[in-house]
Design a protein around this motif. Sequence first.
Motif, PDB file in Angstrom:
ATOM      1  N   VAL A 159      25.436  23.011  42.804  1.00 46.62           N
ATOM      2  CA  VAL A 159      25.813  23.808  43.983  1.00 46.62           C
ATOM      3  C   VAL A 159      25.552  25.303  43.810  1.00 46.62           C
ATOM      4  O   VAL A 159      25.847  26.091  44.707  1.00 46.62           O
ATOM      5  CB  VAL A 159      27.302  23.572  44.345  1.00 46.62           C
ATOM      6  CG1 VAL A 159      27.496  22.167  44.869  1.00 46.62           C
ATOM      7  CG2 VAL A 159      28.223  23.860  43.161  1.00 46.62           C
ATOM      8  N   GLY A 160      24.990  25.696  42.685  1.00 46.26           N
ATOM      9  CA  GLY A 160      24.666  27.101  42.478  1.00 46.26           C
ATOM     10  C   GLY A 160      23.893  27.260  41.184  1.00 46.26           C
ATOM     11  O   GLY A 160      23.984  26.418  40.286  1.00 46.26           O
ATOM     12  N   LEU A 182      15.819  24.597  43.643  1.00 46.23           N
ATOM     13  CA  LEU A 182      16.862  25.279  42.865  1.00 46.23           C
ATOM     14  C   LEU A 182      16.988  26.738  43.279  1.00 46.23           C
ATOM     15  O   LEU A 182      18.091  27.300  43.313  1.00 46.23           O
ATOM     16  CB  LEU A 182      16.559  25.196  41.369  1.00 46.23           C
ATOM     17  CG  LEU A 182      16.840  23.862  40.672  1.00 46.23           C
ATOM     18  CD1 LEU A 182      16.292  23.882  39.252  1.00 46.23           C
ATOM     19  CD2 LEU A 182      18.341  23.571  40.648  1.00 46.23           C
ATOM     20  N   LYS A 183      15.859  27.351  43.591  1.00 47.66           N
ATOM     21  CA  LYS A 183      15.880  28.791  43.910  1.00 47.66           C
ATOM     22  C   LYS A 183      16.582  29.091  45.231  1.00 47.66           C
ATOM     23  O   LYS A 183      16.899  30.250  45.521  1.00 47.66           O
ATOM     24  CB  LYS A 183      14.453  29.348  43.934  1.00 47.66           C
ATOM     25  CG  LYS A 183      13.573  28.837  45.055  1.00 47.66           C
ATOM     26  CD  LYS A 183      12.189  29.477  45.000  1.00 47.66           C
ATOM     27  CE  LYS A 183      11.296  29.005  46.146  1.00 47.66           C
ATOM     28  NZ  LYS A 183      10.968  27.562  46.020  1.00 47.66           N
ATOM     29  N   ASN A 184      16.858  28.050  46.028  1.00 53.93           N
ATOM     30  CA  ASN A 184      17.524  28.263  47.320  1.00 53.93           C
ATOM     31  C   ASN A 184      19.046  28.172  47.221  1.00 53.93           C
ATOM     32  O   ASN A 184      19.741  28.412  48.211  1.00 53.93           O
ATOM     33  CB  ASN A 184      17.025  27.224  48.332  1.00 53.93           C
ATOM     34  CG  ASN A 184      15.528  27.329  48.581  1.00 53.93           C
ATOM     35  OD1 ASN A 184      14.970  28.413  48.592  1.00 53.93           O
ATOM     36  ND2 ASN A 184      14.877  26.181  48.766  1.00 53.93           N
ATOM     37  N   LEU A 185      19.555  27.840  46.062  1.00 55.77           N
ATOM     38  CA  LEU A 185      20.996  27.682  45.898  1.00 55.77           C
ATOM     39  C   LEU A 185      21.687  29.030  45.694  1.00 55.77           C
ATOM     40  O   LEU A 185      21.050  30.005  45.290  1.00 55.77           O
ATOM     41  CB  LEU A 185      21.285  26.764  44.703  1.00 55.77           C
ATOM     42  CG  LEU A 185      20.836  25.305  44.861  1.00 55.77           C
ATOM     43  CD1 LEU A 185      21.011  24.546  43.545  1.00 55.77           C
ATOM     44  CD2 LEU A 185      21.623  24.626  45.974  1.00 55.77           C
ATOM     45  N   PRO A 186      22.992  29.105  45.971  1.00 54.49           N
ATOM     46  CA  PRO A 186      23.732  30.360  45.781  1.00 54.49           C
ATOM     47  C   PRO A 186      23.688  30.838  44.331  1.00 54.49           C
ATOM     48  O   PRO A 186      23.615  30.039  43.396  1.00 54.49           O
ATOM     49  CB  PRO A 186      25.164  29.985  46.180  1.00 54.49           C
ATOM     50  CG  PRO A 186      25.027  28.782  47.037  1.00 54.49           C
ATOM     51  CD  PRO A 186      23.842  28.031  46.536  1.00 54.49           C
ATOM     52  N   VAL A 187      23.745  32.150  44.154  1.00 57.31           N
ATOM     53  CA  VAL A 187      23.747  32.748  42.820  1.00 57.31           C
ATOM     54  C   VAL A 187      25.156  32.693  42.240  1.00 57.31           C
ATOM     55  O   VAL A 187      26.130  33.067  42.901  1.00 57.31           O
ATOM     56  CB  VAL A 187      23.258  34.210  42.873  1.00 57.31           C
ATOM     57  CG1 VAL A 187      23.439  34.888  41.515  1.00 57.31           C
ATOM     58  CG2 VAL A 187      21.801  34.261  43.288  1.00 57.31           C
ATOM     59  N   ILE A 188      25.273  32.248  40.994  1.00 55.82           N
ATOM     60  CA  ILE A 188      26.583  32.125  40.347  1.00 55.82           C
ATOM     61  C   ILE A 188      26.693  33.016  39.112  1.00 55.82           C
ATOM     62  O   ILE A 188      27.636  32.890  38.324  1.00 55.82           O
ATOM     63  CB  ILE A 188      26.861  30.665  39.946  1.00 55.82           C
ATOM     64  CG1 ILE A 188      25.728  30.114  39.062  1.00 55.82           C
ATOM     65  CG2 ILE A 188      27.069  29.803  41.187  1.00 55.82           C
ATOM     66  CD1 ILE A 188      26.013  28.732  38.488  1.00 55.82           C
ATOM     67  N   GLY A 189      25.742  33.928  38.946  1.00 55.35           N
ATOM     68  CA  GLY A 189      25.768  34.824  37.796  1.00 55.35           C
ATOM     69  C   GLY A 189      24.374  35.316  37.487  1.00 55.35           C
ATOM     70  O   GLY A 189      23.393  34.925  38.117  1.00 55.35           O
ATOM     71  N   THR A 190      24.275  36.166  36.477  1.00 58.22           N
ATOM     72  CA  THR A 190      22.991  36.755  36.101  1.00 58.22           C
ATOM     73  C   THR A 190      22.115  35.755  35.373  1.00 58.22           C
ATOM     74  O   THR A 190      20.956  35.537  35.713  1.00 58.22           O
ATOM     75  CB  THR A 190      23.206  37.993  35.216  1.00 58.22           C
ATOM     76  OG1 THR A 190      24.033  38.928  35.900  1.00 58.22           O
ATOM     77  CG2 THR A 190      21.871  38.639  34.877  1.00 58.22           C
ATOM     78  N   GLY A 191      22.651  35.130  34.339  1.00 53.69           N
ATOM     79  CA  GLY A 191      21.880  34.203  33.531  1.00 53.69           C
ATOM     80  C   GLY A 191      20.930  34.925  32.599  1.00 53.69           C
ATOM     81  O   GLY A 191      20.908  36.155  32.525  1.00 53.69           O
ATOM     82  N   PRO A 201      29.161  34.876  31.662  1.00 58.95           N
ATOM     83  CA  PRO A 201      29.469  34.132  32.894  1.00 58.95           C
ATOM     84  C   PRO A 201      30.180  35.018  33.913  1.00 58.95           C
ATOM     85  O   PRO A 201      30.924  35.928  33.546  1.00 58.95           O
ATOM     86  CB  PRO A 201      30.384  33.005  32.401  1.00 58.95           C
ATOM     87  CG  PRO A 201      30.140  32.900  30.933  1.00 58.95           C
ATOM     88  CD  PRO A 201      29.808  34.282  30.474  1.00 58.95           C
ATOM     89  N   ASP A 202      29.948  34.747  35.179  1.00 57.78           N
ATOM     90  CA  ASP A 202      30.606  35.465  36.268  1.00 57.78           C
ATOM     91  C   ASP A 202      31.653  34.539  36.876  1.00 57.78           C
ATOM     92  O   ASP A 202      31.341  33.699  37.720  1.00 57.78           O
ATOM     93  CB  ASP A 202      29.568  35.880  37.314  1.00 57.78           C
ATOM     94  CG  ASP A 202      30.131  36.819  38.374  1.00 57.78           C
ATOM     95  OD1 ASP A 202      31.309  36.633  38.766  1.00 57.78           O
ATOM     96  OD2 ASP A 202      29.400  37.720  38.810  1.00 57.78           O
ATOM     97  N   ALA A 203      32.900  34.683  36.445  1.00 52.32           N
ATOM     98  CA  ALA A 203      33.971  33.762  36.859  1.00 52.32           C
ATOM     99  C   ALA A 203      34.153  33.766  38.373  1.00 52.32           C
ATOM    100  O   ALA A 203      34.355  32.714  38.988  1.00 52.32           O
ATOM    101  CB  ALA A 203      35.275  34.140  36.161  1.00 52.32           C
ATOM    102  N   GLU A 204      34.075  34.945  38.978  1.00 54.07           N
ATOM    103  CA  GLU A 204      34.312  35.047  40.417  1.00 54.07           C
ATOM    104  C   GLU A 204      33.264  34.275  41.214  1.00 54.07           C
ATOM    105  O   GLU A 204      33.592  33.525  42.135  1.00 54.07           O
ATOM    106  CB  GLU A 204      34.307  36.515  40.826  1.00 54.07           C
ATOM    107  CG  GLU A 204      34.650  36.744  42.292  1.00 54.07           C
ATOM    108  CD  GLU A 204      34.745  38.217  42.655  1.00 54.07           C
ATOM    109  OE1 GLU A 204      34.571  38.529  43.858  1.00 54.07           O
ATOM    110  OE2 GLU A 204      34.985  39.037  41.747  1.00 54.07           O
ATOM    111  N   LYS A 205      31.997  34.435  40.862  1.00 56.28           N
ATOM    112  CA  LYS A 205      30.929  33.741  41.590  1.00 56.28           C
ATOM    113  C   LYS A 205      30.961  32.236  41.326  1.00 56.28           C
ATOM    114  O   LYS A 205      30.619  31.434  42.201  1.00 56.28           O
ATOM    115  CB  LYS A 205      29.564  34.322  41.208  1.00 56.28           C
ATOM    116  CG  LYS A 205      29.309  35.695  41.801  1.00 56.28           C
ATOM    117  CD  LYS A 205      27.884  36.149  41.573  1.00 56.28           C
ATOM    118  CE  LYS A 205      27.625  37.498  42.212  1.00 56.28           C
ATOM    119  NZ  LYS A 205      27.762  37.467  43.682  1.00 56.28           N
ATOM    120  N   LEU A 206      31.377  31.851  40.134  1.00 56.55           N
ATOM    121  CA  LEU A 206      31.493  30.421  39.829  1.00 56.55           C
ATOM    122  C   LEU A 206      32.548  29.768  40.712  1.00 56.55           C
ATOM    123  O   LEU A 206      32.348  28.671  41.235  1.00 56.55           O
ATOM    124  CB  LEU A 206      31.835  30.225  38.349  1.00 56.55           C
ATOM    125  CG  LEU A 206      30.695  30.485  37.366  1.00 56.55           C
ATOM    126  CD1 LEU A 206      31.239  30.604  35.944  1.00 56.55           C
ATOM    127  CD2 LEU A 206      29.659  29.367  37.428  1.00 56.55           C
TER     128      LEU A 206
END
Length: 367
Positions: free
Chosen positions: A76-77, A98-107, A113-118
């Motif tokens: 989902v992200g 995959l590139k169309n999914l929401p961003v969940i962090g920088t990677g 990890p970005d807890a808020e975006k996760l």
Amino acid sequence: MNKKTAAGFLSLLLIFVFCLAGCSPNKTQAPESKTVTVTDMAGRQVVIPTPVNQAVAIGPGSLRLYCYVNGIEKIVGVENFEKNNPTGRPYALANPDLKNLPVIGTGGPNSSPDAEKLVEVKPGVIFCDSSLDKAAADSLQSKTGIPVIVLSYGSLGTFDNTIFDSLAIIGQVMGEEKRAQEVIDYIKNCQQDLRDRVKDVAEEEKPTVYVGAMGMKGSHGIQSTQAKYPPFVLLRAKNVVDETGKTGSVNIDLEKLIQWNPDKIFIDEAGYDLVQQDFKKNPVVYKSLTAIKNGEVYGQMPFNFYTSNIDTALADTYYIGKILYPKHFKDVDPVKKADEIYTYLVGKPIYAEMARDFGGFGKLTLD
């Protein structure tokens, strides 16, 4: 019927109705919750509510292993890194959505990890790579309230048995134990096939070999190599670098390569341009190498892209085997074998795309 009798009859009727209601299934009642408990690669016991219908995978290599087992349907992200050019990452080439999914962090390497975006994408589980140790994984799980599962590629990063444990964990969490075991068996069967093909090769039949321009957090020239190089180990090849007594990445002096003077040289094609540039600076030195004089320089596709691509590593190993021991691999077409491997692990035959980006299997010239 008098009033007393009517009242009694009504009471019995109500009791009967209530009994029927009690015996009837309550269609609005929530289904019984279930969980699965796994021990992840950091040794943590994690309880996951099942079934898991949404997932994310963060950090180097996690999404690749997940895709081998479960495709991308429940992802989902993705980290922003996964939206970059998919070159060199077969799982990304095979799954452009995959590139169309929401961003969940920088990677990317060394990111946090970005807890808020996760939390925003509401996954049922977070798979992560082993750069998150036990404490970091516990912290992320506490911040998000989402189960965190640590995966690992092991110390070798290519054919380490730790990978099989990680694949099994993904299967257990996602309810895909059968597919996970099939993937494990497929990889192991390829490895055993390679071992069986070379088990009777006499020592005098084995040429000395070297692999250069190996990528490690970026591209490098011919002096970047590996001792105990996994494809060479699997093929029982005579890797000249093994005499160093080291394991893994090694940077050597060009003079040392001249001293070893291997019969055949393989070049990681991600670094081929750098090798060409260096050749132009030192043509006399390079031309003194037997492999270059005899036209025994070969390109192989890079498999170290955001940790190891097991599919490309297997494909390269079959190709290298064909070059080193042609009569033992006479029934193998390396291109067809590569596409078979890619199709099984990522769902699409993408050798042509890899060859377009890097050059594919074949001899290389230095000029």
